[in-house]
Design a protein around this motif. Structure first.
Motif, short mmCIF file in Angstrom:
data_model
loop_
_atom_site.label_atom_id
_atom_site.label_comp_id
_atom_site.label_asym_id
_atom_site.label_seq_id
_atom_site.Cartn_x
_atom_site.Cartn_y
_atom_site.Cartn_z
N LYS A 169 0.82 -1.40 -0.10
CA LYS A 169 -0.06 -0.18 -0.04
C LYS A 169 0.88 1.31 0.20
O LYS A 169 0.33 2.20 -0.69
CB LYS A 169 -0.91 -0.15 1.04
N ASN A 170 1.93 1.23 0.77
CA ASN A 170 2.95 2.52 0.65
C ASN A 170 3.46 2.70 -0.82
O ASN A 170 3.61 3.64 -1.29
CB ASN A 170 4.02 2.22 1.69
N GLY A 171 3.75 1.50 -1.43
CA GLY A 171 4.33 1.70 -2.90
C GLY A 171 3.26 2.07 -3.69
O GLY A 171 3.71 3.20 -4.50
N ILE A 172 2.00 1.62 -3.65
CA ILE A 172 1.02 2.24 -4.57
C ILE A 172 0.63 3.82 -4.21
O ILE A 172 0.81 4.57 -5.45
CB ILE A 172 -0.17 1.28 -4.30
N ALA A 173 0.98 4.13 -3.00
CA ALA A 173 0.68 5.32 -2.69
C ALA A 173 1.57 6.19 -3.14
O ALA A 173 1.32 7.42 -3.87
CB ALA A 173 0.43 5.70 -1.20
N THR A 174 2.91 5.76 -3.00
CA THR A 174 3.88 6.78 -3.74
C THR A 174 4.17 6.80 -5.10
O THR A 174 4.16 7.93 -5.69
CB THR A 174 5.32 6.04 -2.94
N ALA A 175 3.76 5.66 -5.78
CA ALA A 175 3.63 5.78 -7.11
C ALA A 175 2.57 6.63 -7.72
O ALA A 175 2.73 7.37 -8.75
CB ALA A 175 3.20 4.44 -7.73
N LEU A 204 9.40 -0.63 6.99
CA LEU A 204 8.98 -1.51 5.97
C LEU A 204 7.87 -0.57 4.83
O LEU A 204 7.96 -0.95 3.63
CB LEU A 204 7.77 -2.83 6.54
N GLY A 205 7.15 0.43 5.58
CA GLY A 205 6.25 1.01 4.42
C GLY A 205 7.55 2.17 3.61
O GLY A 205 7.04 2.08 2.29
N TYR A 206 8.62 2.41 4.31
CA TYR A 206 9.45 3.35 3.30
C TYR A 206 10.14 2.37 2.46
O TYR A 206 10.48 2.80 1.11
CB TYR A 206 10.34 3.89 4.38
N LEU A 207 10.46 1.20 2.77
CA LEU A 207 11.03 0.14 1.83
C LEU A 207 9.91 0.05 0.44
O LEU A 207 10.43 -0.15 -0.56
CB LEU A 207 11.38 -1.15 2.40
N GLY A 208 8.76 0.04 0.77
CA GLY A 208 7.76 -0.23 -0.21
C GLY A 208 7.64 1.15 -1.11
O GLY A 208 7.67 1.00 -2.29
N CYS A 209 7.77 2.18 -0.55
CA CYS A 209 8.08 3.32 -1.34
C CYS A 209 9.14 3.39 -2.12
O CYS A 209 9.12 3.71 -3.35
CB CYS A 209 8.23 4.68 -0.41
N LEU A 210 10.38 2.81 -1.60
CA LEU A 210 11.50 2.88 -2.65
C LEU A 210 11.51 1.81 -3.57
O LEU A 210 11.98 1.88 -4.79
CB LEU A 210 12.80 2.71 -1.52
N VAL A 211 11.12 0.63 -3.29
CA VAL A 211 11.30 -0.58 -3.95
C VAL A 211 10.22 -0.53 -5.03
O VAL A 211 10.46 -0.97 -6.36
CB VAL A 211 11.17 -1.90 -3.15
N ILE A 212 8.79 -0.50 -4.74
CA ILE A 212 7.88 -0.37 -5.68
C ILE A 212 7.41 1.03 -6.01
O ILE A 212 7.26 1.28 -7.15
CB ILE A 212 6.54 -0.94 -4.75
N GLY A 213 7.17 2.03 -5.22
CA GLY A 213 6.56 3.20 -5.40
C GLY A 213 7.40 4.24 -6.59
O GLY A 213 6.88 4.64 -7.60
#
Length: 194
Positions: free
Chosen positions: A56-62, A165-174
């Motif tokens: 969810k953090n990755g999607i929000a960052t994207a 973990l949320g920030y890693l989602g931002c960096l890796v996916i978002g």
């Protein structure tokens, strides 16, 4: 009898507002979409587990990367924070967040970083600004968690793990997905170069 001479009136320069209607609509739509998609991912993933938090953090960052690349105006992140706060208030109820001034300052600093790195037309500048905004936002959340639960450091550590973990989602996916979306939207003509 004197004739009045009619001089042609000079047209007044049209004053365009800084935030035009299109920009405001785009900010509102992307902010609402980000909140709804994050909520749906959390619900479909069975609550706040590490995978759904990462996703969810990755999607929000994207979506945030696409928003910033689409609107391209100083203050877009601050407007995103304000609209997000209103949407959170409408979805969850309650009062305005006490952390709103901190997030606004983080957004303005991130906007300034984007401008300093070459402006909103450069993808690297947009990615740097959004990554910095996400980092500062999570640092603020961690500091807030520490202030409220400093007597129980185990809870602070758990909150820290979730924030990392949320920030890693931002960096890796978002960030990579956001850059890819912007590239495709430019090819489609939805994000214009001019």
């Amino acid at each position: 009898m004197s004739q009045k001479s009619h001089s042609p009136q000079t047209p007044r320069p049209s004053h365009r507002p800084y935030w035009d209607t299109e920009s405001l609509v785009v900010v509102g739509l992307f902010t609402a979409l980000s909140k709804v998609v994050s909520l749906m991912v959390a619900l479909l993933g069975g609550g706040m587990n590490p995978f759904t938090l990462f996703l969810k953090n990755g999607i929000a960052t994207a979506l945030l990367v696409v928003l910033v690349a689409r609107v391209r105006k100083f203050g877009v992140l601050a407007l995103y924070v304000l609209v997000g706060q209103v949407i959170s208030f409408l979805i969850a109820g309650g009062g305005m967040s006490m952390l709103l001034p901190c997030f606004l300052i983080a957004a303005l600093v991130s906007d300034a970083l984007i401008a300093a790195c070459g402006g909103y037309r450069r993808m690297a500048a947009v990615l740097t600004g959004v990554a910095f905004y996400d980092l500062i936002g999570r640092a603020i959340s961690l500091g807030y968690s520490f202030l409220h639960a400093r007597e129980n450091m185990a809870m602070v550590m758990v909150a820290g793990v979730f924030i990392v973990l949320g920030y890693l989602g931002c960096l890796v996916i978002g960030l990579p997905c956001g850059a890819k979306f912007v590239k495709e939207l430019r090819h489609a003509g939805i994000i214009r170069e001019v």
